[in-house]
Design an enzyme around this catalytic site. Structure first.
Site, short mmCIF file in Angstrom:
data_model
loop_
_atom_site.label_atom_id
_atom_site.label_comp_id
_atom_site.label_asym_id
_atom_site.label_seq_id
_atom_site.Cartn_x
_atom_site.Cartn_y
_atom_site.Cartn_z
N LYS A 189 0.84 -1.20 0.00
CA LYS A 189 0.00 0.00 0.00
C LYS A 189 0.88 1.25 0.00
O LYS A 189 0.69 2.17 -0.78
CB LYS A 189 -0.91 -0.03 1.23
CG LYS A 189 -1.89 1.10 1.28
CD LYS A 189 -2.80 0.97 2.48
CE LYS A 189 -3.46 2.32 2.75
NZ LYS A 189 -4.28 2.30 3.96
N GLU A 235 -3.92 -6.00 15.20
CA GLU A 235 -3.52 -4.68 14.74
C GLU A 235 -4.67 -3.69 14.93
O GLU A 235 -4.46 -2.50 15.18
CB GLU A 235 -3.08 -4.74 13.26
CG GLU A 235 -1.93 -3.81 12.95
CD GLU A 235 -1.21 -4.12 11.64
OE1 GLU A 235 -0.06 -4.58 11.69
OE2 GLU A 235 -1.80 -3.88 10.58
N LYS A 241 9.64 -0.17 13.08
CA LYS A 241 10.16 -0.01 11.71
C LYS A 241 11.28 1.02 11.71
O LYS A 241 12.32 0.83 11.10
CB LYS A 241 9.04 0.46 10.77
CG LYS A 241 8.09 -0.61 10.29
CD LYS A 241 7.20 0.01 9.22
CE LYS A 241 6.06 -0.87 8.79
NZ LYS A 241 5.13 -0.23 7.89
N GLY A 257 -4.51 -2.09 5.25
CA GLY A 257 -3.81 -3.30 4.79
C GLY A 257 -4.53 -4.58 5.18
O GLY A 257 -4.75 -5.47 4.36
N HIS A 312 -3.48 -31.83 19.24
CA HIS A 312 -2.30 -32.55 19.72
C HIS A 312 -1.16 -31.59 20.03
O HIS A 312 -0.02 -32.02 20.19
CB HIS A 312 -1.89 -33.59 18.68
CG HIS A 312 -2.96 -34.63 18.49
ND1 HIS A 312 -3.06 -35.75 19.27
CD2 HIS A 312 -4.02 -34.66 17.65
CE1 HIS A 312 -4.12 -36.45 18.91
NE2 HIS A 312 -4.73 -35.80 17.92
O1 F6P Z 1 2.56 -4.31 9.76
C1 F6P Z 1 2.37 -2.94 9.61
C2 F6P Z 1 1.80 -2.62 8.29
O2 F6P Z 1 1.75 -1.25 8.20
C3 F6P Z 1 0.44 -3.27 8.07
O3 F6P Z 1 -0.60 -2.54 8.55
C4 F6P Z 1 0.42 -3.47 6.60
O4 F6P Z 1 -0.52 -4.41 6.25
C5 F6P Z 1 1.84 -3.91 6.35
O5 F6P Z 1 2.61 -3.12 7.23
C6 F6P Z 1 2.33 -3.75 4.95
O6 F6P Z 1 2.27 -2.43 4.54
P1 F6P Z 1 2.34 -2.03 3.02
O7 F6P Z 1 1.20 -2.67 2.33
O8 F6P Z 1 2.30 -0.55 2.99
O9 F6P Z 1 3.65 -2.56 2.49
#
Ligand code: F6P
Length: 526
Positions: free
Chosen positions: A195, A340, A492, A254, A371
């Site tokens: 995204k 999330e 990140k 996402g 199991h």
């Molecule tokens: O894990 C954090 C996040 O921002 C999610 O919300 C999202 O689905 C994922 O990273 C991937 O983000 P992008 O589609 O922008 O690469």
């Protein structure tokens, strides 16, 4: 969601808290004995799905108060605003428009996805060398991976026999190596799903896949690289052909993006018609959410039951156990969707929540799960509500004999969890007296049973939408924003800083310097 007020100030809250103190007094055994029709009474249909919540410590009074709470927290209003495309994600100033993607016959992007998918499936889409493309590799992580890969596994029985579709998410290069293994760059299309088009894991994978393609077909990769993104300019900057860039709206989160362009590889695998059927299935549940009174609104009731367990009975986790090999990736998808969305410690207006919010969501496919972790569910000291998901008619049961056994296991687990086995019952079995205590099952362990008539694109779409809305309902009660995920951003940023440190940075002032040095020592033994 009623902004600015705490859920505990809702009049129903105190009454529920009072009832919660007595919820365990009447056991599930007694509840079923008192009302043998519980399975009809505390159950309902949504689309083609049947959901049974009779094995929860609830009665009419509790369910009535939960419905009152929903009204007092304006849950229906929040859902209506989401469905109408109003701004329901205040921290990002956005609406949440995933439901709009499945509300109509589709937009221009869906049409372009269909054209591309059809041309790959019928062999008319050719790459740089003129050979037909026979493989699609989808790169992405989080919501740009979990939904599509889960649906791809779930609907594997519909996959085109001559087109290979694979997914890769991990920063660990071993993942991409496996995804590309045996493929020919000349007949492969790589779809970069992101995204933001900035996520490091995906961008690193995109670079590696680009190098792999280049080695095979030369510099002109315009027919071999596609993108699904809300940042088409960034794809453009990386030299992708705009004809293969499929936009998704910023307002589609996402973890809600399965029905968007992120599903391109899935569409190639199962075909546009099946993809549309999945969207239609989701839409059935969207309409149910918007049109059904609370007392019969299954996603709302499930979300309220989640609140009952988390806020009033102290449950800290939810286990999801699909009795279907095809649905084994569903817990992974739901983990992101729910954790999330609900892993928030402040409400939408920034004030602290005055109680717990989202539980830990986890699970695995039954019967393997039985199991692995069911011992704790049956006899551990924590009570974990469990979702048991079953499929009535199997589409893939080559030996034709196992399906019924699978369902028998689901029902057996629901029963054992709910009703247990008393000391007296255990003592009548051929059990050594000193083992009786070990072989008693306390029961009173709640479970929800979700039954699908069969696993189809439509029922899968219904199931996913059911969990999406159930999640949003909890957020609306607690007043948190289910559509942002600021908690992931910090890590990140730090990863970027640590990347520099591990390369050659000065770690002397770092709290983690001991660990950094240990890592370097292990990395470079000599
Ligand atoms: O894990 C954090 C996040 O921002 C999610 O919300 C999202 O689905 C994922 O990273 C991937 O983000 P992008 O589609 O922008 O690469």
């Amino acid at each position: 969601m009623t902004s600015g007020s705490s859920p505990s100030s809702a009049p129903a809250w105190a009454a529920l808290a009072d009832l919660a103190g007595r919820a365990g007094v009447v056991s599930l055994r007694e509840r079923f004995a008192l009302d043998p029709s519980r399975s009809e009474h505390f159950a309902g249909g949504v689309g083609d799905l049947w959901v049974d919540w009779s094995r929860h410590p609830v009665d009419d009074e509790v369910m009535g108060l939960l419905c009152d709470l929903s009204e007092q927290r304006d849950v229906s209003g929040f859902c209506a605003r989401m469905l109408a495309g109003d701004m329901v994600n205040p921290t990002e100033g956005r609406s949440a428009t995933h439901t709009a993607l499945r509300a109509s016959d589709g937009d221009e992007t869906l049409g372009r996805m269909v054209d591309l998918a059809d041309s790959i499936r019928d062999g008319s889409y050719t790459g740089a060398t003129g050979e037909p493309v026979r493989a699609v590799v989808s790169l992405g992580i989080g919501g740009s991976y979990l939904g599509p890969t889960m649906a791809h596994e779930a609907l594997a029985h519909l996959a085109h026999p001559d087109v290979t579709v694979r997914f890769s998410s991990s920063l660990d290069g071993a993942d991409l190596t496996a995804a590309l293994d045996g493929l020919d760059p000349a007949t492969t299309l790589v779809v970069v799903c992101s995204k933001s088009f900035t996520t490091p894991e995906t961008m690193v994978a995109a670079d590696a896949a680009t190098a792999w393609l280049r080695e095979g077909v030369g510099d002109d990769l315009s027919l071999h690289l596609a993108a699904a993104t809300a940042a088409p300019q960034r794809a453009d900057d990386r030299g992708l052909d705009p004809d293969l860039v499929f936009p998704l709206a910023e307002s589609v989160g996402g973890r809600f993006s399965l029905p968007s362009a992120v599903g391109l590889a899935l569409m190639v695998a199962i075909g546009p018609e099946a993809f549309r059927a999945m969207l239609a299935g989701m839409h059935v549940v969207d309409r149910h959410l918007g049109e059904t009174p609370v007392a019969a609104n299954v996603p709302v009731l499930l979300g309220l039951l989640d609140v009952w367990h988390r806020s009033f009975l102290g449950a800290t986790s939810l286990a999801v156990v699909p009795y279907s090999h095809a649905l084994r990736r569903l817990p992974d998808h739901l983990q992101q969707l729910m954790m999330e969305s609900l892993g928030k410690r402040v409400t939408a207006d920034g004030s602290p929540t005055n109680g717990p919010t989202g539980p830990v969501v986890w699970g695995a496919g039954g019967t393997d799960a039985q199991h692995a972790f069911f011992q704790l569910l049956h006899q551990g000291t924590d009570v974990v509500p469990v979702d048991l998901i079953g499929v009535a008619r199997s589409v893939v049961d080559p030996l034709g004999t196992r399906h019924e056994a699978l369902m028998a296991n689901l029902l057996a687990q629901a029963e054992a969890l709910a009703f247990g086995r008393t000391e007296a019952e255990t003592a009548t079995l051929d059990v050594a007296p000193d083992l009786v205590a070990h072989r008693v099952f306390p029961g009173n362990r709640p479970s929800t049973v979700v039954l699908l008539p069969e696993l189809s694109p439509s029922t899968l779409g219904q199931l996913v939408a059911l969990y999406e809305h159930r999640t949003v309902v909890q957020a609306a009660v607690w007043g948190v924003n289910p559509f942002d995920q600021w908690g992931v951003e910090f890590g990140k940023d730090l990863a970027t800083r640590f990347g520099g440190l591990l390369a050659d940075g000065d770690d002397r002032q770092e709290p983690s310097s001991g660990l950094i040095r240990r890592y370097r020592k292990l990395r470079d033994p000599d």
